[in-house]
Design a protein around this motif. Structure first.
Motif, short mmCIF file in Angstrom:
data_model
loop_
_atom_site.label_atom_id
_atom_site.label_comp_id
_atom_site.label_asym_id
_atom_site.label_seq_id
_atom_site.Cartn_x
_atom_site.Cartn_y
_atom_site.Cartn_z
N VAL A 107 15.13 71.63 32.79
CA VAL A 107 14.57 71.20 31.51
C VAL A 107 15.67 71.11 30.45
CG1 VAL A 107 12.93 71.77 29.68
CG2 VAL A 107 12.33 72.19 32.07
N LEU A 108 16.51 72.14 30.37
CA LEU A 108 17.62 72.12 29.41
C LEU A 108 18.57 70.98 29.72
CD1 LEU A 108 19.26 73.33 27.11
CD2 LEU A 108 20.29 74.91 28.76
N ALA A 109 18.87 70.77 31.00
CA ALA A 109 19.77 69.68 31.39
C ALA A 109 19.19 68.33 30.98
CB ALA A 109 20.02 69.73 32.90
N ALA A 110 17.89 68.15 31.19
CA ALA A 110 17.26 66.88 30.84
C ALA A 110 17.31 66.63 29.34
CB ALA A 110 15.81 66.86 31.33
N ILE A 111 17.08 67.68 28.55
CA ILE A 111 17.14 67.54 27.10
C ILE A 111 18.55 67.15 26.66
CG2 ILE A 111 17.01 68.82 24.93
CD1 ILE A 111 14.69 70.39 26.11
N LEU A 112 19.57 67.80 27.23
CA LEU A 112 20.95 67.51 26.85
C LEU A 112 21.36 66.10 27.28
CD1 LEU A 112 22.68 70.91 27.73
CD2 LEU A 112 22.06 70.03 25.46
N PHE A 113 21.00 65.71 28.50
CA PHE A 113 21.34 64.36 28.96
C PHE A 113 20.58 63.29 28.17
CE2 PHE A 113 22.68 66.35 33.14
CZ PHE A 113 24.02 66.00 33.00
#
Length: 322
Positions: free
Chosen positions: A272-278
């Motif tokens: 989830v964090l990775a998706a938000i950052l990307f």
């Protein structure tokens, strides 16, 4: 004493390696939504993106799966129903619905809705198998649903739509099916064989649906625009197949075997964090503050649900989802 010290060092190295694999897997899966959104904006249908992603991922994993299978084709025949269900529900439904969702709403919002799947699985086990959840599980579900309501706040200024929400809920159903079907895999089907078979079945199933007109199937060779740069159409497709499918499954399987399914499932929340950052870096999408709060509540709710489940959690799985 020397043996004890050696054992502790081995456990420490195993934990460190497992967490590294889990972080790589979460980052790879989190990249899929922003890359797919770029292709969709360039004229690709979600179904076409999914087909290329999963079939290319299966092609990359096929040599590893063949080595694990060791010529035991009867294993595939005995588990044909599992492979078909995994491919059509855990792969095709989950990914097609998710990519359709990100075509209508921000990636982070779609993913947060999909990540209510563990709560849905608890409800399914309660209704279908009479596995009544404990108080901690119920509390986690309430926290997660509260977070979901905040994420869906239509007055927040973040792009959402009824169609997008419906697709995201469909992705949640596919994700829930992933956990349920993975629990039945046991040690009979090696993880890479299950992943490769599922990717092949899912990709070919969506391809067949597109060829007979059930789902729109179209692609272009237009350049793909992201935040501040433009790339050729093949670059995000290659990244989707190799990084967000093949690499993510391989590292996810390794993380699960090193950490155990329970700890690996916590680490997978990093997606989830990775998706938000990307999404922020590639698409310029930033959730509103109230939706960030809702997302935090969803993740807290999922963690509380996991903590409330017994040690012999029937949802143990070999690979993560997106």
């Amino acid at each position: 004493m020397a043996t004890l010290t050696h054992d502790r060092a081995a456990v420490s190295n195993r934990l460190r390696s497992g967490l590294l694999c889990a972080a790589l897997s979460a980052a790879a899966f989190g990249l899929s939504g922003p890359l797919a959104r770029g292709l969709i904006d360039a004229g690709w249908s979600p179904a076409a993106v999914v087909i290329v992603r999963v079939l290319l991922g299966a092609l990359v994993l096929l040599p590893v799966a063949a080595r694990q299978l060791r010529g035991d084709w009867n294993l595939l025949r005995r588990n044909a129903a599992l492979l078909a269900g995994y491919g059509l529900l855990a792969v095709a439904t989950a990914q097609l619905a998710y990519f359709n969702a990100v075509a209508h709403m921000d990636v982070a919002v779609a993913l947060l809705i999909e990540y209510t799947a563990p709560i849905a699985v608890v409800v399914w086990l309660w209704l279908r198998h009479n596995q009544k959840p404990g108080r901690a599980t119920v509390l986690g579900a309430v926290i997660g649903v509260t977070g979901l309501i905040l994420v869906l706040d239509l007055n927040s200024g973040t792009a959402t739509s009824g169609v997008g929400i419906t697709w995201a809920l469909g992705a949640m159903v596919g994700a829930a099916a992933y956990f349920i079907l993975s629990a039945h895999a046991g040690d009979q089907v090696p993880g890479t064989v299950l992943a490769t078979g599922g990717l092949l079945v899912g990709g070919l199933g969506i391809l067949a649906a597109g060829l007979i007109g059930i789902v729109p199937l179209h692609a272009t060779t237009n350049s793909v625009a992201f935040q501040g740069f433009i790339v050729d159409w093949w670059a995000p497709l290659l990244a989707l197949g190799v990084i967000t499918a093949a690499v993510s499954y391989v590292t996810g399987i390794a993380a699960t075997r090193l950490l155990g399914s329970r700890l690996a499932s916590f680490a997978a929340l990093g997606e989830v964090l990775a998706a938000i950052l990307f999404s922020w870096a590639l698409l310029g999408q930033v959730p509103a503050p109230i939706q960030l709060l809702g997302g935090a509540l969803i993740l807290i709710g999922v963690v509380v649900v996991r903590l409330g489940e017994p040690a012999d959690d029937p949802l143990a799985s070999d690979t993560p989802l997106s």
